[in-house]
Design a protein around this motif. Structure first.
Motif, short mmCIF file in Angstrom:
data_model
loop_
_atom_site.label_atom_id
_atom_site.label_comp_id
_atom_site.label_asym_id
_atom_site.label_seq_id
_atom_site.Cartn_x
_atom_site.Cartn_y
_atom_site.Cartn_z
N TRP A 8 0.84 -1.05 -0.47
CA TRP A 8 -0.19 0.37 0.23
C TRP A 8 0.92 1.29 -0.09
N VAL A 9 2.34 1.32 0.59
CA VAL A 9 3.20 2.70 0.64
C VAL A 9 3.28 2.57 -1.21
N ILE A 10 3.01 2.24 -1.89
CA ILE A 10 3.74 1.99 -3.32
C ILE A 10 2.67 3.56 -3.74
N GLN A 11 1.61 3.30 -3.83
CA GLN A 11 0.79 4.69 -4.17
C GLN A 11 0.92 5.85 -3.36
N GLU A 12 1.35 5.87 -2.69
CA GLU A 12 1.07 7.33 -1.57
C GLU A 12 2.63 7.68 -1.42
N PHE A 13 3.81 7.15 -1.99
CA PHE A 13 5.13 7.46 -2.48
C PHE A 13 5.05 7.98 -3.75
N VAL A 14 4.41 7.21 -5.07
CA VAL A 14 4.09 7.60 -6.58
C VAL A 14 3.39 8.58 -6.19
N VAL A 15 2.26 8.54 -5.79
CA VAL A 15 1.19 9.84 -6.66
C VAL A 15 1.15 11.34 -5.12
N SER A 16 1.69 10.67 -4.47
CA SER A 16 2.06 12.75 -3.83
C SER A 16 2.97 13.21 -3.68
N PRO A 17 2.74 14.71 -4.42
CA PRO A 17 3.48 15.51 -5.06
C PRO A 17 5.08 16.18 -4.09
N THR A 18 4.82 15.67 -2.70
CA THR A 18 6.28 16.20 -2.08
C THR A 18 5.93 15.15 -1.01
N VAL A 19 6.72 14.06 -0.78
CA VAL A 19 7.06 13.16 -0.33
C VAL A 19 8.15 13.28 1.09
N ASP A 20 7.99 13.79 2.38
CA ASP A 20 9.44 13.63 3.09
C ASP A 20 8.54 11.94 3.92
N MET A 21 10.02 11.62 4.55
CA MET A 21 10.85 10.68 5.00
C MET A 21 11.27 9.82 6.21
N TYR A 22 11.00 9.69 7.24
CA TYR A 22 11.51 10.51 9.15
C TYR A 22 11.80 8.63 9.14
N CYS A 23 12.91 9.15 9.95
CA CYS A 23 13.10 7.63 10.58
C CYS A 23 13.46 8.13 12.24
N GLY A 24 12.35 8.03 13.27
CA GLY A 24 11.89 8.20 14.63
C GLY A 24 12.30 9.86 14.26
N LYS A 25 13.35 10.41 14.60
CA LYS A 25 12.90 12.53 14.48
C LYS A 25 13.92 12.87 13.61
N THR A 26 14.97 11.73 12.36
CA THR A 26 15.64 12.74 11.95
C THR A 26 15.24 12.81 10.15
N LYS A 27 15.21 12.87 9.18
CA LYS A 27 14.77 13.16 8.22
C LYS A 27 15.96 12.60 7.08
N CYS A 28 15.24 11.60 6.25
CA CYS A 28 16.38 11.21 5.48
C CYS A 28 15.70 11.62 3.37
N GLU A 29 16.66 11.60 3.03
CA GLU A 29 16.77 11.84 2.00
C GLU A 29 16.78 10.91 1.25
N TRP A 30 15.56 10.43 1.05
CA TRP A 30 15.26 9.77 0.02
C TRP A 30 15.37 9.91 -1.72
N GLY A 31 15.88 10.47 -2.08
CA GLY A 31 16.21 11.27 -3.70
C GLY A 31 17.19 10.43 -3.66
N SER A 32 18.14 10.07 -2.68
CA SER A 32 19.63 9.66 -3.04
C SER A 32 19.51 7.75 -3.36
N PHE A 33 18.55 7.23 -2.43
CA PHE A 33 18.45 6.08 -2.53
C PHE A 33 19.11 5.09 -3.93
N ALA A 34 17.77 5.71 -5.57
CA ALA A 34 18.17 5.12 -6.61
C ALA A 34 19.11 5.51 -7.48
#
Length: 509
Positions: free
Chosen positions: A97-123
């Protein structure tokens, strides 16, 4: 939910509480992104030439991978790799189910605990930087952890691709075919099997008449999807090929209907690029090279039975065992066990005092069969991780699992891996979920591990690889695709010109 995500000002993804090394992973991701931006700035200042923004990005990211020392400058490499592995192994990266939320949302912020993760670097890291620097993960990822890491990695790659397509205003077809989506997201996890389909409906460009119905059992939903897809013009080759990738543990499903709740246990032979110089893919029915010009197959469905034209060309006479080989453990290293067992049968084949039916040297045949004639090397950078790991299959047997009883075979495989890493990877990928077989006409090949003596080798009209079918009364059960050396390029029809006239309607239940 699609509309909610699409019109949200921001979607916040929460990966869970922080761990001992989650902040290190986040720090490295941010550092990598800043270094990419710096490389892009240098690229533009130097007025270097690139065809488009994507090519410029690739060039800049690859510059970071000149060496592992440069790529991990200022960080402990082992600690960073371990932290990234732990991060990507979190359940969020594997949920459907996370695929839809990640793909469709115009802006996505990803957090682990209180730390923001720069998901754009993964790929970018795994597509380019890590590949360019030849970063090795074998000593980081244990056999038990490997499945979570590679499934998480595969899914985030796919979500990046889908997200870019969905938000590309110049793309007239921003959504994708549902069967294609299901194939790409097949290893994603869902609590309810029907959600494997329902979670992707809003991302698909077709089959909008298929409505979520949680009162229907899984078998009815999967079968209805397959039938609707075929009636809507989806290629039957995709449906059958996907159905052939698992061992069919649910008896309520017809064998021709893909069980989307099961992860693939072997590669799709119809989609691999082959080493042959003449054609790009296999051509068992001869239709690609013009040996046998046949119209697109039109299947007929009656109840749970699929009727499609085909011809049975051979019968399996001998199939290798599916049990632990000396010095291995089937549970810990299933592909390693497969490989060693297949090698023992290859040796038996080489010692047989017979010529191969095609007239080829038997040692050459054995080498081609072991790699299923796969092309040496991935198609392109974007396909590297998916091509290497084939939707998370353990294509590289766990050599560390070899016991002392394995003897010389252990050293021989380590040497092969060192001298020919791509050939070794091809070999490991080819044997995943398969066993060695000899047919009644003395042809050899690799067949699904559920195949048995007496099963039939069949070429179906419109399919570029042969399939193993099991006789069930007047019907047949689909077991899976096969590599049988000597019939993969339409040779069966070249040897017998009347064979194409022998195609009859085969009932698959």
């Amino acid at each position: 939910m699609e509309k909610i995500y699409q019109h949200a000002s921001k979607t916040v993804v929460y990966l869970g509480d922080k761990s001992a090394d989650s902040e290190l992973a986040a720090e490295y991701l941010e550092n990598h992104m800043w270094r990419v931006r710096g490389a892009i700035a240098d690229f533009m200042n130097q007025r270097r030439v690139a065809e488009d923004a994507a090519e410029m990005m690739q060039i800049c990211i690859k510059t970071l991978g000149v060496s592992q020392e440069k790529l991990f400058e200022g960080f402990d490499q082992y600690a960073v790799q371990k932290a990234l592995m732990n991060l990507l192994s979190r359940p969020w990266f594997r949920r459907i189910w996370v695929i839809q939320e990640f793909v469709v949302s115009p802006t996505v912020d990803m957090y682990c605990g209180k730390t923001k993760c720069e998901w754009g670097s993964f790929a970018m890291m795994f597509y380019h930087s890590f590949k360019e620097a030849k970063v090795n993960w074998d000593h980081i990822v244990s056999p038990k952890e490997r499945i979570y890491f590679f499934r998480g990695l595969t899914q985030i790659m796919q979500m990046h691709e889908l997200r870019n397509k969905f938000h590309d205003k110049d793309d007239d077809n921003q959504k994708s075919n549902l069967i294609w989506l299901l194939s790409r997201c097949r290893t994603a996890e869902a609590t309810m099997p029907v959600d494997r389909i329902f979670a992707l409906l809003n991302l698909s460009s077709d089959l909008h008449n298929l409505k979520p119905d949680y009162l229907k059992p899984k078998a009815d939903v999967y079968r209805e999807l397959a039938e609707v897809a075929l009636k809507n013009g989806d290629s039957i080759t995709i449906i059958i090929s996907e159905a052939a990738l698992t061992n069919r543990t649910d008896p309520s499903l017809p064998s021709w209907v893909p069980d989307w709740s099961e992860a693939p246990v072997r590669i799709n032979l119809s989609q691999i690029l082959i080493a042959s110089k003449t054609i790009k893919f296999f051509d068992a029915d001869g239709s690609r090279s013009g040996i046998q010009r046949t119209p697109r197959p039109i299947p007929r469905i009656e109840g749970n039975v699929l009727f499609i034209k085909g011809v049975i060309v051979q019968t399996i006479a001998i199939v290798g065992p599916n049990r632990s080989a000396l010095g291995t453990n089937m549970d810990e290293a299933p592909n390693l066990t497969n490989l060693i067992t297949i090698l023992s049968y290859i040796q038996m084949f080489l010692e047989m005092e017979i010529e191969y039916p095609t007239g080829e040297d038997k040692s050459t045949v054995a080498g081609v069969v072991l790699e299923a004639d796969q092309l040496k090397g991935p198609r392109d950078l974007a396909s590297f991780w998916e091509n290497t790991h084939s939707r998370d299959l353990f294509i590289e047997p766990e050599l560390s699992s070899l016991g002392p009883d394995a003897g010389p075979i252990s050293e021989a495989m380590r040497l092969r891996r060192l001298e020919d890493p791509q050939g070794y990877a091809n070999m490991c990928r080819a044997v995943a979920g398969r066993r060695f077989a000899i047919t009644d006409q003395a042809y050899i090949g690799l067949v699904p591990d559920m195949a048995a003596d007496g099963d039939k080798i069949c070429i179906l009209q419109g399919f570029n690889v042969p399939f193993v079918l099991k006789k069930m009364g007047e019907h047949y059960k689909l077991i899976g695709d096969a590599y049988i050396h000597g019939i993969m390029l339409g040779e069966a029809f070249l040897r017998d010109s009347a064979l194409k006239e022998s195609m009859v309607e085969i009932a698959i239940c």
